[in-house]
Design an enzyme around this catalytic site. Structure first.
Site, mmCIF file in Angstrom:
data_model
loop_
_atom_site.group_PDB
_atom_site.id
_atom_site.type_symbol
_atom_site.label_atom_id
_atom_site.label_comp_id
_atom_site.label_asym_id
_atom_site.label_seq_id
_atom_site.Cartn_x
_atom_site.Cartn_y
_atom_site.Cartn_z
ATOM 1 C CD GLU A 123 -2.983 -0.799 0.043
ATOM 2 O OE1 GLU A 123 -2.595 -1.075 -1.112
ATOM 3 O OE2 GLU A 123 -4.111 -0.370 0.278
ATOM 4 C CB THR A 178 -4.835 6.089 -3.130
ATOM 5 O OG1 THR A 178 -5.724 5.110 -3.664
ATOM 6 C CG2 THR A 178 -4.938 6.071 -1.624
#
Ligand code: ADP
Length: 304
Positions: A123, A178
């Site tokens: 991530e 993101t």
């Protein structure tokens, strides 16, 4: 060769930015690993980076390989079921499945928290900072609460009758979506907004623990992040009011969006109506969407 599958997930659930995650059985990523050569190679038919330093599965396995001093190389095959970049935890699903498959290949016997920690490295590459909400949900299943360093994941099982509907709009998402959507969040937050979100988060957890879906739905609100992100989701307020009128208990942005998720009491509401309402909401903006009615998923696991 070892293969693992990991579910899609939704993060934040309204007030729990970077803290709450929930695994969804809407779709799954499948990752296979085979000992091969002396480096890390990746193949996939999907539109994701294949260099291991840019792929969440590759990054996770690189980290595990270094930590456990495994000299052999590995070939990773990724089958994407989770659409990438729409807030359904796609990068996290690959990372979670990769961690489980690689751990199985070398019998590393890692705990769920250790697998989550490794999956989190992926991530960092896709979102620009480590956040464990999606990977913790994808690794462990159910509903998770992420406590910051020292990392601790608290697992709760949501009520059986909690159903969800994710609407994935057919709109282009920025390359580093993101990172872009994290970039709009202000550094300073007024204290009364913090108090409101803490109150909403606490009542959401109470709703999960007591199986009270109307309390869960009522708590799926966010006065900190949603107001600065909602311009990225055309028609969000309209979609919410249509879905709630159709019987949803609550509606929010799924992760960093642009997908929207409705929380539904399967015992009392008609999922088809909620699904149609969400389609109509996006439709009013001239946007098609795919809907995924789903339930809370179990965590990542080996596939025989
Ligand atoms: P999501 O909400 O789906 O997790 P992100 O924006 O966090 O969305 O991640 C998607 C980004 O991560 C895309 O730019 C994609 O190219 C990149 N990425 C790297 N590896 C993968 C992977 N294995 N699966 C999906 N996306 C990946």
């Amino acid at each position: 060769m070892n293969t693992a599958q990991a579910p899609s997930s939704t993060a934040n659930l309204g007030p729990g930015f970077d803290v709450f995650g929930m695994a969804l059985d809407a779709c799954f990523d499948t990752v296979s690993v085979a000992q091969e050569g002396s480096s890390i190679t990746i193949s996939s038919d999907d539109d994701i980076p294949l260099e291991y330093t840019k792929n969440t599965a590759g990054i996770v396995i690189d980290m595990m390989r270094r930590d456990f001093k495994i000299e052999s190389g590995v070939h990773i095959t990724i089958n994407k079921g989770v659409p990438a970049g729409y807030g359904m935890g796609s990068s996290a699903a690959s990372a979670a499945a990769a961690a489980v498959a690689y751990s199985d290949l070398y019998n590393l016997n890692l705990s769920l928290d250790e697998l989550t920690r490794y999956a989190g490295y992926g991530e960092q590459a896709s979102a620009g900072s480590i956040h464990y909400d999606n990977v913790a949900a994808s690794v462990s299943g159910g509903f998770v609460i992420v406590r910051p360093e020292p990392l601790r994941i608290i697992h709760l099982q949501p009520p059986e009758n909690l159903a969800l509907c994710v609407a994935v709009p057919d709109i282009p998402t920025p390359e580093k979506k993101t990172q872009v959507s994290r970039g709009v969040i202000p550094n300073m937050i007024p204290l009364h907004n913090v108090t409101t979100n803490v109150s909403l988060s606490s009542s959401l957890v109470a709703g999960i623990c007591t199986g009270n879906i109307s309390l869960i739905g009522d708590s799926i609100q966010d006065v900190i992040v949603e107001p600065v992100r909602k311009h990225m989701i055309p028609g969000l307020d309209d979609i919410r009011s249509l879905a709630v009128s159709a019987g949803a208990a609550g509606v929010t942005i799924s992760g960093a969006g642009p997908s929207v998720i409705a929380f539904v009491d399967d015992d009392t509401a008609d999922m088809n109506r909620v699904e149609r309402a969400m389609q109509e909401g996006f439709g009013r903006q001239g946007i098609d969407c795919r809907t995924f009615p789903c339930s809370v998923a179990k965590g990542a696991g080996a596939v025989q």
